[in-house]
Design an enzyme around this catalytic site. Structure first.
Site, PDB file in Angstrom:
ATOM      1  N   TYR A 162       0.888  -1.141  -0.030  1.00 49.10           N
ATOM      2  CA  TYR A 162       0.042   0.256  -0.032  1.00 49.10           C
ATOM      3  C   TYR A 162       0.678   1.311  -0.231  1.00 49.10           C
ATOM      4  CZ  TYR A 162      -3.860   3.149   1.451  1.00 49.10           C
ATOM      5  OH  TYR A 162      -4.889   4.105   1.412  1.00 49.10           O
ATOM      6  N   ALA A 164       3.940   1.525  -0.974  1.00 44.23           N
ATOM      7  CA  ALA A 164       4.641   1.704  -2.415  1.00 44.23           C
ATOM      8  C   ALA A 164       3.646   2.241  -3.466  1.00 44.23           C
ATOM      9  CB  ALA A 164       5.110   0.330  -2.561  1.00 44.23           C
TER      10      ALA A 164
END
Length: 257
Positions: A162, A164
């Protein structure tokens, strides 16, 4: 005086519109005079929302933003029906939590497919329409708002996928803003903190609440109605000279960042 956030005549696509932030944004778009083109995989919820908002102010498209073919067809159909798309709210997202050392590739990929690739597919399809529309000198409203997160600014424990993806959304925002500014297409992102939605129930549980709240100077979570307003600000002509920016809406969680 005219309301600077008036969206009368604006046709705006909202992804992840069936609940939470997407639902709140869709309702406010309609209240401000615009037409909410709502996209989600939850067809029954979308149908109920269209009935509540009114078919003169809302329409629905059922499918996944992780499917580029669906996204292009959805945008083509929305343009065919409404002639012009003035805005996009790239809001669809999912959470699949796991610590980095234990995260299966499938769990990584599912979040990247929706939260990053899905944002790109919608950004590209709507951006092409706006780019072509503005090629002949028509510089009418054209605003894209990508929903990022504090996880994209500071990282997050247990959700490396999430975090990233949300960092990637900020990169998509800056690059597309630079490419499209010459045709007056504005692209911005909003980084939310904890919003009271179904997706954040775990973070808001007794187990994590005190730790999260200790880092929020305003000492409260936000709600979908409250965070919908800055989204509509960036969609409206009130933000006509703002592009490539990341607006934090988080009760002070990232002051100075």
């Amino acid at each position: 005086m005219k309301n600077p956030m008036d969206l009368s005549g604006h046709n705006i696509i909202v992804t992840g519109a069936a609940q939470g932030i997407g639902e709140g944004v869709s309702r406010l778009i309609a209240d401000l005079g615009g037409r909410a083109i709502m996209v989600d995989m939850q067809g029954e919820k979308l149908e109920q929302l269209v009935d509540e908002i009114g078919s003169d102010k809302a329409e629905m498209h059922v499918g996944s933003v992780a499917d580029p073919a669906f996204v292009q067809t959805m945008v083509d159909n929305a343009v065919s029906k409404n002639s012009v798309i003035h805005g996009l709210v790239n809001n669809a997202g999912i959470v699949r939590a796991a610590m980095a050392v234990k995260m299966p590739v499938k769990t990584w990929q599912e979040v990247i497919d929706v939260n990053l690739s899905g944002v790109f597919y919608c950004l590209q399809a709507v951006g092409r329409h706006m780019w072509e529309r503005n090629a002949d000198g028509d510089t009418g409203p054209a605003s894209i708002v990508n929903i990022s997160s504090d996880a994209g600014r500071r990282g997050t424990i247990g959700q490396i996928n999430y975090g990233a993806a949300k960092s990637g959304v900020m990169g998509l925002t800056m690059s597309s803003a630079r490419e499209w500014a010459q045709r007056q297409i504005r692209v911005n992102s909003i980084c939310f903190g904890v919003v009271e939605t179904e997706m954040t129930e775990t973070i808001r549980s007794d187990k994590f609440r005190d730790g999260v709240m200790a880092q929020v100077p305003m000492k409260r979570f936000s709600n979908p109605d409250e965070v919908s307003q800055p989204v509509c600000f960036l969609l409206s002509e009130a933000s006509s000279y703002i592009t490539g920016q990341h607006l934090s809406v988080n009760g002070g969680y990232t002051i100075g960042v």
